[in-house]
Design a protein around this motif. Structure first.
Motif, PDB file in Angstrom:
ATOM      1  N   ASP A   1      32.083  41.937  32.177  1.00  0.00           N
ATOM      2  CA  ASP A   1      32.876  41.841  31.050  1.00  0.00           C
ATOM      3  C   ASP A   1      33.757  40.546  30.945  1.00  0.00           C
ATOM      4  O   ASP A   1      34.512  40.474  32.063  1.00  0.00           O
ATOM      5  CB  ASP A   1      33.699  42.860  30.683  1.00  0.00           C
ATOM      6  CG  ASP A   1      33.285  44.313  30.115  1.00  0.00           C
ATOM      7  OD1 ASP A   1      31.882  44.188  30.120  1.00  0.00           O
ATOM      8  OD2 ASP A   1      33.656  45.139  30.000  1.00  0.00           O
ATOM      9  N   THR A   2      33.605  39.592  29.984  1.00  0.00           N
ATOM     10  CA  THR A   2      34.253  38.240  30.288  1.00  0.00           C
ATOM     11  C   THR A   2      34.278  37.698  28.867  1.00  0.00           C
ATOM     12  O   THR A   2      33.377  38.049  27.940  1.00  0.00           O
ATOM     13  CB  THR A   2      33.564  37.143  31.152  1.00  0.00           C
ATOM     14  OG1 THR A   2      32.058  37.126  30.791  1.00  0.00           O
ATOM     15  CG2 THR A   2      33.696  37.710  32.652  1.00  0.00           C
TER      16      THR A   2
ATOM     17  N   TRP B   1      42.426  35.136  34.255  1.00  0.00           N
ATOM     18  CA  TRP B   1      41.765  33.822  33.636  1.00  0.00           C
ATOM     19  C   TRP B   1      41.390  32.869  34.521  1.00  0.00           C
ATOM     20  O   TRP B   1      41.965  32.633  35.586  1.00  0.00           O
ATOM     21  CB  TRP B   1      42.548  33.545  32.595  1.00  0.00           C
ATOM     22  CG  TRP B   1      43.812  32.713  32.875  1.00  0.00           C
ATOM     23  CD1 TRP B   1      45.169  33.185  32.812  1.00  0.00           C
ATOM     24  CD2 TRP B   1      43.925  31.381  33.253  1.00  0.00           C
ATOM     25  NE1 TRP B   1      46.007  32.376  33.442  1.00  0.00           N
ATOM     26  CE2 TRP B   1      45.602  31.227  33.607  1.00  0.00           C
ATOM     27  CE3 TRP B   1      43.076  30.457  33.309  1.00  0.00           C
ATOM     28  CZ2 TRP B   1      45.962  29.924  34.240  1.00  0.00           C
ATOM     29  CZ3 TRP B   1      43.739  28.907  34.036  1.00  0.00           C
ATOM     30  CH2 TRP B   1      44.970  29.081  34.115  1.00  0.00           C
TER      31      TRP B   1
ATOM     32  N   PHE C   1      37.954  45.819  30.343  1.00  0.00           N
ATOM     33  CA  PHE C   1      37.159  45.127  30.902  1.00  0.00           C
ATOM     34  C   PHE C   1      36.447  46.065  32.073  1.00  0.00           C
ATOM     35  O   PHE C   1      37.351  46.920  32.758  1.00  0.00           O
ATOM     36  CB  PHE C   1      37.902  43.855  31.817  1.00  0.00           C
ATOM     37  CG  PHE C   1      38.174  42.795  30.797  1.00  0.00           C
ATOM     38  CD1 PHE C   1      37.376  41.552  30.642  1.00  0.00           C
ATOM     39  CD2 PHE C   1      39.497  42.694  30.265  1.00  0.00           C
ATOM     40  CE1 PHE C   1      37.894  40.747  29.887  1.00  0.00           C
ATOM     41  CE2 PHE C   1      39.762  41.937  29.159  1.00  0.00           C
ATOM     42  CZ  PHE C   1      39.083  40.615  28.916  1.00  0.00           C
TER      43      PHE C   1
ATOM     44  N   PRO D   1      35.440  40.046  38.776  1.00  0.00           N
ATOM     45  CA  PRO D   1      35.635  40.197  37.281  1.00  0.00           C
ATOM     46  C   PRO D   1      37.037  41.300  37.436  1.00  0.00           C
ATOM     47  O   PRO D   1      37.031  42.111  38.619  1.00  0.00           O
ATOM     48  CB  PRO D   1      34.520  40.918  36.923  1.00  0.00           C
ATOM     49  CG  PRO D   1      33.686  41.426  38.216  1.00  0.00           C
ATOM     50  CD  PRO D   1      34.080  40.541  39.299  1.00  0.00           C
TER      51      PRO D   1
ATOM     52  N   GLY E   1      39.223  37.174  32.165  1.00  0.00           N
ATOM     53  CA  GLY E   1      38.762  38.328  32.642  1.00  0.00           C
ATOM     54  C   GLY E   1      37.944  38.274  33.945  1.00  0.00           C
ATOM     55  O   GLY E   1      37.142  39.314  34.523  1.00  0.00           O
ATOM     56  N   GLN E   2      37.882  36.940  34.532  1.00  0.00           N
ATOM     57  CA  GLN E   2      36.888  36.604  35.774  1.00  0.00           C
ATOM     58  C   GLN E   2      37.228  35.088  36.199  1.00  0.00           C
ATOM     59  O   GLN E   2      37.667  34.502  35.639  1.00  0.00           O
ATOM     60  CB  GLN E   2      35.496  36.726  35.320  1.00  0.00           C
ATOM     61  CG  GLN E   2      34.507  36.561  36.684  1.00  0.00           C
ATOM     62  CD  GLN E   2      33.171  36.660  36.262  1.00  0.00           C
ATOM     63  OE1 GLN E   2      32.660  37.862  35.723  1.00  0.00           O
ATOM     64  NE2 GLN E   2      32.221  35.599  36.431  1.00  0.00           N
TER      65      GLN E   2
ATOM     66  N   ILE F   1      37.782  31.232  31.098  1.00  0.00           N
ATOM     67  CA  ILE F   1      36.892  32.243  31.343  1.00  0.00           C
ATOM     68  C   ILE F   1      38.180  33.430  31.275  1.00  0.00           C
ATOM     69  O   ILE F   1      38.993  33.377  32.351  1.00  0.00           O
ATOM     70  CB  ILE F   1      36.193  32.491  32.473  1.00  0.00           C
ATOM     71  CG1 ILE F   1      35.076  31.275  32.547  1.00  0.00           C
ATOM     72  CG2 ILE F   1      35.357  33.668  32.798  1.00  0.00           C
ATOM     73  CD1 ILE F   1      34.396  31.008  33.930  1.00  0.00           C
TER      74      ILE F   1
ATOM     75  N   GLN G   1      32.265  36.497  23.328  1.00  0.00           N
ATOM     76  CA  GLN G   1      31.041  36.817  24.541  1.00  0.00           C
ATOM     77  C   GLN G   1      29.844  37.185  23.619  1.00  0.00           C
ATOM     78  O   GLN G   1      29.975  38.193  22.706  1.00  0.00           O
ATOM     79  CB  GLN G   1      31.365  38.111  25.135  1.00  0.00           C
ATOM     80  CG  GLN G   1      30.560  38.469  25.969  1.00  0.00           C
ATOM     81  CD  GLN G   1      29.912  37.769  27.010  1.00  0.00           C
ATOM     82  OE1 GLN G   1      28.850  37.094  26.892  1.00  0.00           O
ATOM     83  NE2 GLN G   1      30.664  37.308  28.112  1.00  0.00           N
TER      84      GLN G   1
ATOM     85  N   SER H   1      30.200  29.104  33.133  1.00  0.00           N
ATOM     86  CA  SER H   1      30.475  30.864  33.323  1.00  0.00           C
ATOM     87  C   SER H   1      30.220  31.329  34.624  1.00  0.00           C
ATOM     88  O   SER H   1      30.751  32.144  35.091  1.00  0.00           O
ATOM     89  CB  SER H   1      29.734  31.694  32.284  1.00  0.00           C
ATOM     90  OG  SER H   1      28.208  31.618  32.507  1.00  0.00           O
TER      91      SER H   1
END
Length: 187
Positions: free
Chosen positions: A33-34, A64, A28, A154, A144-145, A142, A6, A70
């Motif tokens: 946050d990703t 994930w 996270f 997220p 965390g989202q 990706i 990131q 993104s």
């Protein structure tokens, strides 16, 4: 090539807070946050293992996903559902709802994406089997989202482990889960 990064400092999950290492994995914030990889593709059947926890109940949150960018809508996703279930989707949603996973408690979630023979395991036990779709997703990973057509979802919580195999690991699942559980003592 499989490292997730990131570049935006404010969107990085915490690994240190007030000068001390965060206990329980990457933290996270549930806002932005990703982590991302470069080009990433999977072909069914594929399997993921994750150790994570959410600190917010009744909200959909991505563990994930794979998407073109993104901010693109997901092609495949593994997530906590707003109805307190676990879910996966690679063209169709397979959900364990309601599982009533407790907040702030580690979950070892295993997801086997294999068209109509897909299956979700939580803490070593099968919680749902059925159709998760037929897509062979490509794009970026990706962590965390996940994104729907209009909304980002997220993760608000922590993630300690994420392993994704581009193969069906059903035959090895118990051994992999046993090794993960030996380290984290989840169940």
């Amino acid at each position: 090539a499989n490292n997730a990064t990131q570049g935006t400092t404010t969107a990085q999950p915490k690994i240190v807070s007030a000068g001390a290492l965060v206990v329980g994995g990457l933290d996270f914030d549930g806002v932005d946050d990703t982590l991302f990889t470069g080009a990433f593709s999977l072909a069914q059947a594929f399997t993921s293992f994750s150790v994570s926890r959410t600190s917010q109940a009744a909200t959909s949150q991505g563990i994930w996903s794979i998407a073109d960018t993104s901010t693109s809508t997901f092609k495949a996703v593994d997530f906590y559902r707003s109805d307190n279930g676990f879910a996966i989707n690679s063209g169709a949603t397979l959900t364990s709802a309601p599982t009533s996973y407790p907040i702030n408690t580690e979950n070892l979630k295993t997801s086997v994406f294999d068209t109509a023979s897909s299956e979700i395991f939580a803490d070593g036990a099968s919680v749902k089997s059925g159709n998760a779709g037929v897509l062979n997703p490509d794009g970026i990973l990706i962590v965390g989202q996940f994104n729907s057509v209009t909304t980002a979802f997220p993760l608000m919580g922590k993630m300690e482990e994420l392993i994704i195999y581009n193969s069906d690991q059903s035959a090895n699942r118990v051994g992999i889960e046993t090794n993960i559980n030996a380290h984290y003592s989840i169940f």
